[in-house]
Structures are given as C-alpha cells and as structure tokens.
Design a protein around this motif. Structure first.
Motif, mmCIF file in Angstrom:
data_model
loop_
_atom_site.group_PDB
_atom_site.id
_atom_site.type_symbol
_atom_site.label_atom_id
_atom_site.label_comp_id
_atom_site.label_asym_id
_atom_site.label_seq_id
_atom_site.Cartn_x
_atom_site.Cartn_y
_atom_site.Cartn_z
ATOM 1 N N ARG A 196 0.870 -1.329 -0.165
ATOM 2 C CA ARG A 196 -0.019 0.054 -0.016
ATOM 3 C C ARG A 196 0.864 1.186 -0.061
ATOM 4 O O ARG A 196 1.876 1.388 0.646
ATOM 5 C CB ARG A 196 -0.761 0.197 1.034
ATOM 6 N N ARG A 197 0.651 2.123 -0.809
ATOM 7 C CA ARG A 197 1.099 3.614 -0.884
ATOM 8 C C ARG A 197 0.866 4.270 0.541
ATOM 9 O O ARG A 197 -0.295 4.796 1.008
ATOM 10 C CB ARG A 197 0.920 4.195 -1.898
ATOM 11 N N GLY A 198 1.919 4.702 1.165
ATOM 12 C CA GLY A 198 1.593 5.319 2.443
ATOM 13 C C GLY A 198 2.851 6.533 2.813
ATOM 14 O O GLY A 198 3.893 6.344 2.228
ATOM 15 N N SER A 199 2.424 7.067 3.745
ATOM 16 C CA SER A 199 3.363 8.135 4.349
ATOM 17 C C SER A 199 3.248 8.274 5.800
ATOM 18 O O SER A 199 2.121 7.849 6.304
ATOM 19 C CB SER A 199 3.264 9.521 3.898
ATOM 20 N N TRP A 200 4.375 8.161 6.428
ATOM 21 C CA TRP A 200 4.524 8.150 8.003
ATOM 22 C C TRP A 200 4.972 9.633 8.349
ATOM 23 O O TRP A 200 6.096 9.996 8.178
ATOM 24 C CB TRP A 200 5.106 7.136 8.491
#
Length: 758
Positions: free
Chosen positions: A295-299
């Motif tokens: 999944r494409r994600g950012s933290w």
C-alpha cells in the motif's frame, strides 16, 4: 466591505463546496469584515465559534437585534447595547403580562431582551397587540410560526445601522444577506443586499422592487458568492482572482500522523544511522503492517536536524524490503519547538489535566501558540502526502489541532484520530483554556477512537458543553467491556453523532499486545537463564512486582504507603514477601518529576529502614529502564503483579504480565487499579481503588493468599482476552471502523476544483 449575514438558511446553508469557498475567501481576505446577524440567542451562536471551518465573526448581532457584541470577546458594543437595554421593560414583565394567553407557547431557546413564542397567526389577537403596545414594545411575526416581543424600534436592521454608524463605515461598504421575512429590516436600511436562493416567498415579495437587492439563484453561501460577483465587491477579476490554489493530492492512500518516526535515529561514528524501533508495545510495528501489502503510504513525524550533518531530508525510506511504498515524511522542528511543544506544554498542561490532576497543570498562552504552529506543520505535511480520498490517521493529544488545519486544506480526505491517553469527564477537561478549539478540531474528524467506552462517552459529554449535536446511534458495551464492575465501566456508549450536518463516528478500541514479541523473548537463551537466576535469588520469598514509569499519575507513592500498611497489619509477611519496583525514569529534560522522584526514594528508604532484616529487604527499588525481554523474565516469577495507577488510559504492562503468565502456564495474580482502561476489559483480575490505602493493602494481601485453583481460573479468563484482542486485532478493527465511515462524508475533489476555478 462588511458582510452582514443571517445564519440559518444563509451563511450556514449551501453545498459543502460553496460553504468552503466562501469561508476560505472571508478568512483569507483582509478587507472583508464579517458580522453575524441572527435571531438566535448569543448562547446558540457560541458553538459556531468553536468550529474551525467557519470564519470567526468580527461582530455578532443576535436576539433579532437585541444583543450586539464584539465577535472575538463577546463583550457588548457600547453605547449601542446600552441604548437597547434602556428600551426593554424586562423579560418577567412581558411573560407575566402574556401568561394568560393560551395560544402562545414560550420558545425554550436562549434569548435576551426579547420574549419569543410559538403561535399561529390567529393567536395574535387585539388583546395581545394591546398588551405589547402598552408595554412600549414591538411585535415581530415570521414564518407563520414565530412571534417575538422586542424593545420598541429594535430589529436586525436597526441594530446593524447603529453598528455601521458607530464604526464610521459608509453604507456602500455594507452588504446584507438573508432568507426569511425575519431579515427584512436589514434590507430597509439602504444597504446592498442579497436574498439567497430558496428564500421565504414573503421576503422575496417584500424586496422585489429594490434595485439594490439581488435575488440569487443559489441557496446559502452560493447566493452570497453570486452577490459578490454581481455587485463587483472583489474587483473586475471577481471570484476567480480570489480562488485559492488547491494543494495537489499526494500519492499516499494511508497517512499515519504520529509524534514518533517508524525508526530510530542515532549518531554513530559521526554519522546519522537509522535502525528498527525498540517500541515495547508493538504499536509502531502494527501500524507498519498496514503497508506490508505494498500500500502507498506516508508516515508523518517530527525530526530535529543539525545542519552540520548535511541537508535535512523531508522524505526517507522506512524499510524498502518489507514496506516498499512507505516513506517517512519528516516535519522539521527545532530543539526549542520540541522542548515547548512536547516536553513542556504537552506534559505540563495537557498530561496532568487529561489524568484529572488539573491542579498540577500550567497553562501558558505562548506555549499554546507554539503548539498550534507545530500542529499546523504536521497538518500541512499530511495534506501534501495524502492522495485523493485518502485516510489520514492521527495519533494522540499532542496532535489535537491537526484535524482543524487538515480539514480546511484537504476536505476530501477521511480523518481518523485515536486517543491513546485517558480522556476525562467534562468537569475536568473544561479546565483547559483552549477546550473549545480542541473539541472543534476533533469534530472535524470522521472517526475518533478511544481505548474504552467510558473515555469515549467522556468526550461526548465534553462536546455537549461546546456545541449542540444529535445522537444518531448508541450501542451496548457488554459483553466486550465491563459495565458496572469497575469505576470506568459503562453499559451503553454513543457510536455516532451529527454536528452541523457532519457525521462523527466514535469507537472503543483497547490497544492490544504482540504475543509473538513475548514468545520470542521467552525463547531467548539469555532470558531463560535470567529466569533461572531470578528464581534462585528469590527462592523462599513471595514476589510482588510493580513496573511503571516515573509519573504522578502512576500512584507510586500511594502504593508504597499501602505496602507499608500491609507489613504493619500483617507482620507475618515480614521476611517472606518482597516488593520489586521498577520505576522507569522520565525523558531527559522533564524536570517536573524531580520532586516526585525524591519523595519516592525517601519513602523507599523509610520503609526499608523500618522493616529490613538481615538477609531480607522489603523493597528492591530499581530506578532505571529495563529491556523488554528482561521485564518478561521478571513477569514469569512474580506471584502478584501490582499495577495501581491513579488514572491510566489503558496500561499495557498489566496485559504483558497476563500474557507472560498465560504463555508459561503460570498462576500469578494481577491486582489492577479500577481506574485503568484495562480494568474495563480484563476479566478475572483483582480490582482495587488506588485512592484507598486500606483497600490497596487488603487486595494485595488477598492476592498473596489466593488459592492456586482460583488464581489459575482468574488468569485463564484474563489471558483469553489478551490473546484474542491482540495488537493486530486492534489495528484491523480500528481501520475497518474508519473505512465504514467514509461513505457520505467525502467531498468530491474534482467538483471542488471546478467550483474554485469559478
């Protein structure tokens, strides 16, 4: 210009896209002064001021013109208000004079310097008119339902005219907006005006021959925007020149907003290195798990930076092998910002208040301003990362104000918030000077989660004092949670509320454990050796174990006092029972705990000095942190785990003990404060009131003397809960609940772009 607008049906109406466009235009434009002109009482207007999406009015004219205040302070504007006060005979005088008229029903809404009734037109007979005339008051009847008795000559338009003259504005600078006959007096003052779409026919009829009044096609805010364009208030270029550039969507379908990075940054041999986090509770690994499928994600998290170590990297990889499409989006903070935002303000103002120790809290406006700046920075970074229709999951009270800023920047995203700490009742939370701002921000979320129902319901209670809302759904707390069995039990909780047309869903999701982490620890040869060493060291001694961080909320002093009482009232325990206390120091720079540390050390010294015998020490006190794996070894050999904080959002240590005992076929007994979140979830434990030293001592004694079969049965009950509702269950349950809220709460971004383009 001065925009003087009615609220219901006008400024609070229209499509979400039109409202957003008008509100952003007013907030961003320095030449627009805003006045609310409404029939509502001031108390009914105040909730709107806590909604961060609605621009703050410079002036408020309410009670159909009878009350006029400054928008930011809500203080009367004099001498305008004094003139109105002098004309009003008094509420009781009006009520008494009309009390015998059966056709009038007093409205149960806030109102000042006016008396409002529900009635049919036929109820306004000659006697009513005569009574009102004799009292030198006016009658106003609107919408075939509402009757207002007002001071003579006072109405929305008259008070607005007084304000305009008092401030020295030219009438050509004023535009009025309304939708009912109640607003007619504003159009009779010679101002430019707009009757928004779907206005009351009687208002349209009364203004149809006024050349300076536009009858708009669009309802609510759309009609006001039409009038801006029609009258050329924004210059030749009109609305297109004022349209704000939309932030282009990012690429992340899920954005985690957390105060900690998903890795640890350390300097070794002069170089910055990143390594896996050593978080003992498994929350970070669980959140990372959402990106394991690509999944494409950012933290989004903060990071400080020393320019001597090169350029600051906004984006970094987290783990390209396991999470190929996840990146860390770092918010650069200075050491001073971290010191104020986290170490001082969050811990000195919010932390004590959340845990009901408001008398220990320190509130500083300059610290609040830094808190807002940091939260805005987090929101802007999250907005830049989020893809269209993404989910943004925000964590804990340090980031309370992120939803407010994020909703304004990216109205298309689904905003979820999980409150990891305890959330107190209204009489405690309302001590916070910024409570309305905080609640207004949280109400921009689509989903807000807490550990247990009691904390969620406390939130609802706080909301009740800030803004009106409708409860859409309630659910039973049983059998998942205790109802009447502990101090934080609850039988029913609110699942969904509606505020200003928006739905906010609520849920209870106690954080669980990673049992694999405990299993792996137990399997380590070094830990097995440590377990054997501890058993040999403590042979012949019953062990009471206490593990907590240095904090006044943990009830450490109260526990030591109870232990002292236990030894005093049961001298047969002397030499046979030892309290092992692991007190983990607070973070560096947290000087607020220095005095507490001294008091604890003095209490330990006093008890050991009073009861110690040759070869036996009543308390073994460790003021340091232990590796998680070593704590597991201690969990295996403790006969009683004594966890008695005065207030705690959940308490994972209690679950760690239960899990360790369950995995090793133990029969240890957990004595748990009934003021922890875990108390509403764990069955089979011995609950205690940490505020009662007698009960603390008695329950500990009871646990020490519990029959083995009873202890095993109790542990089995608690372990079943911990094993089933693990950390993965927590994450999946929360995200499933968030996904279910997305329907109906998402603004179509493409439509919004078209509106902003004019």
């Amino acid at each position: 210009m001065l925009l003087a607008t009615d609220l219901d049906g006008t400024f609070l109406a229209g499509t979400p896209e039109q409202r957003l466009k008008l509100y952003q235009l007013i907030s961003a434009h320095p030449d627009i002064t805003l006045a609310f002109v409404t029939g509502r009482g001031l108390e009914s207007v105040l909730p709107l001021l806590s909604d961060p999406t609605i621009p703050q009015p410079d002036y408020i004219i309410c009670d159909v013109g009878c009350t006029i205040v400054e928008g930011h302070t809500q203080q009367p504007i004099q001498p305008v208000q004094a003139k109105i006060d002098a004309l009003w005979p008094g509420t009781q005088v009006i009520e008494n004079a009309l009390a015998h008229k059966t056709g009038l029903q007093r409205q149960d809404v806030p109102q000042e310097r006016r008396c409002s009734y529900f009635c049919e037109e036929g109820a306004i007979d000659d006697e009513v008119i005569s009574i009102v005339n004799e009292l030198s008051c006016d009658l106003l009847y609107s919408a075939d339902l509402y009757l207002d008795v007002l001071p003579p000559g006072i109405n929305k338009g008259k008070t607005l005219r007084e304000l305009v003259e008092h401030m020295g504005w030219h009438p050509e600078q004023v535009m009025v907006a309304g939708d009912t006959l109640n607003d007619l007096s504003m159009y009779e003052q010679g101002f430019i005006g707009v009757c928004v779409g779907e206005s009351e026919p009687a208002l349209l009829q009364s203004t149809e021959n006024r050349a300076r009044v536009l009858h708009a096609n669009e309802p609510g805010c759309g009609g006001i925007l039409e009038a801006f364009q029609h009258f050329g208030f924004l210059g030749p270029a009109g609305l297109e020149a004022e349209a704000q550039e939309l932030l282009p969507p990012g690429k992340s379908d899920l954005v985690i907003v957390y105060h900690r990075l998903p890795y640890e940054e350390v300097f070794e041999e002069g170089e910055l290195r990143r390594r896996r986090p050593s978080s003992p509770n498994g929350i970070i690994p669980t959140l990372l798990g959402f990106f394991a499928d690509g999944r494409r994600g950012s933290w989004v998290a903060w990071s400080t930076h020393d320019d001597n170590h090169g350029d600051f990297e906004t984006h970094t990889e987290v783990d390209s092998k396991n999470y190929p499409n996840l990146r860390a989006a770092r918010v650069r903070l200075t050491e001073d910002e971290v010191d104020i935002f986290y170490k001082k303000f969050s811990k000195e103002a919010f932390w004590p208040t959340l845990h009901t120790f408001w008398e220990r809290a320190t509130f500083r406006e300059e610290h609040w301003e830094v808190f807002l700046e940091v939260n805005r920075a987090f929101a802007e970074r999250a907005a830049a990362e989020a893809a269209e229709d993404a989910v943004v999951w925000i964590h804990d009270y340090n980031l309370w104000m992120v939803p407010a800023y994020l909703r304004e920047i990216r109205p298309d995203v689904t905003i979820a918030f999980f409150h990891h700490t305890y959330f107190p009742s209204a009489d405690v939370f309302n001590v916070l000077p910024w409570r309305k701002d905080i609640i207004g921000s949280l109400l921009q979320c689509d989903y807000v989660g807490f550990h247990i129902p009691r904390q969620s319901e406390n939130f609802v209670d706080v909301v009740r004092g800030v803004t009106p809302f409708t409860v859409k759904e309630k659910v039973s707390c049983a059998p998942r949670f205790l109802t009447y069995g502990c101090a934080v039990g609850l039988d029913e909780m609110t699942k969904e509320i509606e505020v200003n047309g928006r739905s906010i869903c609520l849920g209870a999701h106690p954080v669980g454990l990673s049992l694999d982490r405990i299993k792996n620890s137990l399997a380590m040869p070094s830990i097995q050796n440590r377990m054997k060493e501890l058993l040999e060291e403590m042979e012949g001694t019953r062990v009471i174990l206490s593990v907590e961080r240095l904090d006044f909320t943990k009830g450490i002093l109260e526990k030591l006092t109870a232990y002292e009482r236990l030894l005093t009232t049961h001298p047969e325990l002397i030499g046979k029972v030892t309290l092992l206390t692991v007190c983990v120091p607070s973070a560096q720079g947290m000087s607020i705990y220095d005095e507490l540390q001294q008091q604890i050390e003095q209490a330990v010294g006093r008890i050991n000095g009073s009861f110690a015998r040759v070869g036996w020490t009543p308390i073994q006190f460790f003021f340091r942190s232990f590796p998680f794996e070593e704590l597991v070894a201690y969990y295996t050999m403790a006969d009683v785990m004594w966890i008695t904080p005065l207030r705690d959002g959940l308490n994972l240590v209690a679950k760690e003990y239960v899990a360790t005992q369950g995995l090793t076929d133990g029969r240890g007994v957990l004595v748990l404060s009934e003021f922890t979140g875990a108390a509403a979830e764990l069955r089979g434990v011995v609950l205690a009131n940490p505020h009662d030293p007698v009960e603390l001592a008695d329950t500990c004694y009871f646990a020490l003397n519990m029959h083995a079969k009873d202890a095993k049965a109790r542990l089995k009950e608690a372990f079943e809960v911990v094993e089933y509702y693990d950390i993965n269950y927590w994450g999946q349950e929360f995200m499933s609940a968030v996904t279910a809220t997305k329907k109906g709460n998402v603004i179509d971004l493409e439509s919004k772009r078209k509106v902003s383009a004019g």
